[in-house]
Design a protein around this motif. Sequence first.
Motif, PDB file in Angstrom:
ATOM      1  N   ALA A   5      41.606  -7.578  49.863  1.00  0.00           N
ATOM      2  CA  ALA A   5      42.020  -7.301  48.590  1.00  0.00           C
ATOM      3  C   ALA A   5      43.282  -7.171  48.575  1.00  0.00           C
ATOM      4  O   ALA A   5      44.737  -7.731  47.820  1.00  0.00           O
ATOM      5  N   VAL A  59      38.146  -9.133  43.770  1.00  0.00           N
ATOM      6  CA  VAL A  59      38.334  -7.588  44.055  1.00  0.00           C
ATOM      7  C   VAL A  59      39.712  -7.050  43.304  1.00  0.00           C
ATOM      8  O   VAL A  59      40.178  -6.474  42.500  1.00  0.00           O
ATOM      9  N   TYR A  60      40.583  -7.929  43.878  1.00  0.00           N
ATOM     10  CA  TYR A  60      42.097  -7.699  43.297  1.00  0.00           C
ATOM     11  C   TYR A  60      42.557  -8.536  41.923  1.00  0.00           C
ATOM     12  O   TYR A  60      42.806  -7.176  40.968  1.00  0.00           O
ATOM     13  N   TYR A  62      36.164  -7.613  50.886  1.00  0.00           N
ATOM     14  CA  TYR A  62      36.853  -6.608  49.559  1.00  0.00           C
ATOM     15  C   TYR A  62      37.359  -5.499  49.897  1.00  0.00           C
ATOM     16  O   TYR A  62      37.857  -5.506  48.929  1.00  0.00           O
ATOM     17  N   ARG A  87      44.182  -2.343  43.697  1.00  0.00           N
ATOM     18  CA  ARG A  87      45.808  -3.764  44.365  1.00  0.00           C
ATOM     19  C   ARG A  87      46.493  -2.788  45.472  1.00  0.00           C
ATOM     20  O   ARG A  87      47.467  -3.042  46.431  1.00  0.00           O
ATOM     21  N   ALA A  90      38.033 -11.579  47.564  1.00  0.00           N
ATOM     22  CA  ALA A  90      39.310 -10.425  48.439  1.00  0.00           C
ATOM     23  C   ALA A  90      40.067 -10.449  46.390  1.00  0.00           C
ATOM     24  O   ALA A  90      40.481  -9.908  45.919  1.00  0.00           O
ATOM     25  N   TRP A  91      40.600 -12.151  46.306  1.00  0.00           N
ATOM     26  CA  TRP A  91      40.679 -12.031  44.460  1.00  0.00           C
ATOM     27  C   TRP A  91      40.016 -11.729  43.540  1.00  0.00           C
ATOM     28  O   TRP A  91      40.648 -11.026  42.351  1.00  0.00           O
TER      29      TRP A  91
END
Length: 457
Positions: free
Chosen positions: A384, A342-343, A380, A349, A339-340
């Motif tokens: 994110a 992808v962000y 994902y 975002r 998640a982080w």
Amino acid sequence: MLLTAVTATLLSLFPAQQTDVLDDRMFAPAPFKVDGLTGVGIDINTVEAKVVFDLESQTASVVADMTFRMTGEGGMPIFDLRQDITSAKLNGKKMKPEEMAPHKFGKTAGTMRIIEKELKPEKEHHLHLEYSLAKPQSPSAIEIGWGEGTLDWDFFFSDLNHGRYMEMWFPANLIYDRFGFEFDLEIKGATEEHEIVTNGTVTTVADTHWQLSFPEHYTAFSHMLVIIPSKEVERTSATITLPGKKEVDVDVCRRLNASVTNERVHELVEQHMNDFTNSMGEWPHGDRCTVFVWTGGRSMEYDGATTTSMGALSHELHHSWYGRGVKPRHQNDGWYDEAWTVYAADGFRGNEKTVSTEARKSTLCPTHLPWNRITPSKSYSTGALAFGRIAHAIGEEKLLNLMSLFFDKYKLRTASTQDMEAFLFEATKDPAVKQVFHRYIYGREGSWTDAAESKRD
Ligand SMILES: [Zn+2]
């Protein structure tokens, strides 16, 4: 058993460091009952393995030794290995391979082996195994690439299926456990030169005989290894200087069919590593970075290394900060590194409306499944967006800053979802942080305050 002796000495000399360096016993899931047995988690101290590939007979023989301690009150040890064991000894006594058979631990956990022998927690135990290396009995595993006098072998880890880390090839534990790995690798009958591409330290014994040493802070998903005939790749290295004057040797090995130049790969690696050093903190993997480039859709992160397509290069490199820098303690925590990344690295975002409107709840950290070994694919997307929601509440710059502080606190160690939740909440005191975790990470209805209330009852 040199390592074991050194480890024992270290533990007795520096008991205060034990928790930080080697002792992961407190992170093992509770004992598991299955098929009339009660398995108990272990803490591996060292794994040593010797593999000899014989290219003529297309066979590979393994001798592996694992030293470990029991967690809790002791009992029957749990470990994993997705190969057929031919001979085994526990603490010097012969055991039948059937007495350490795989058992089903659940749909998302796959199988773990339970050794049918009660062991005490006070002392170190020793498991000796012999077997032939073959295609691992893990979902979507690949064959060993036997050629005419050549070998093509990739550890080929994945977090999208269970049993797809070190346990594919060697005895290993779940990812809460850090342990050293010493590996002797020999190829007999090679008619070609081979490249050994790895994030371990390599000592060349002879032309096709190497000794690899992997650090003690590695867990079952850290080790990168690709062996490939030299004629199929172009390999180059370059030293880059990152912000803070940190020098890193970048080793690029590119399959010739990947349509990019090594020069371009070096250029992009330097650019991404500069960016991530600025946003997340200092490169945590010593003075090396290992990049293996291929074509195709699958890419994988390792500690300070990646096997990647060009499209995924920045994503996989970012994992050396989040995922293999700060490491998820359990697979239930594996959502946050995807998640982080992808962000932060892929720049996904969510728009203002998406991150400010309540959506359906999602469970990315299934706390009711402590043996889960699969990262949910929604990590994902929904994951994110969860970071997007937190950024919406506390401000994007603040979130980036806190995530870099979190990295600094936990780098080269494991961190849980709860560690991250507590860290972000403590720093902001913003209830929105708690609510995001409550609804989009733990998958709970209602308000986090209700859950906190009922917990106190
Ligand atoms: Zn990823």
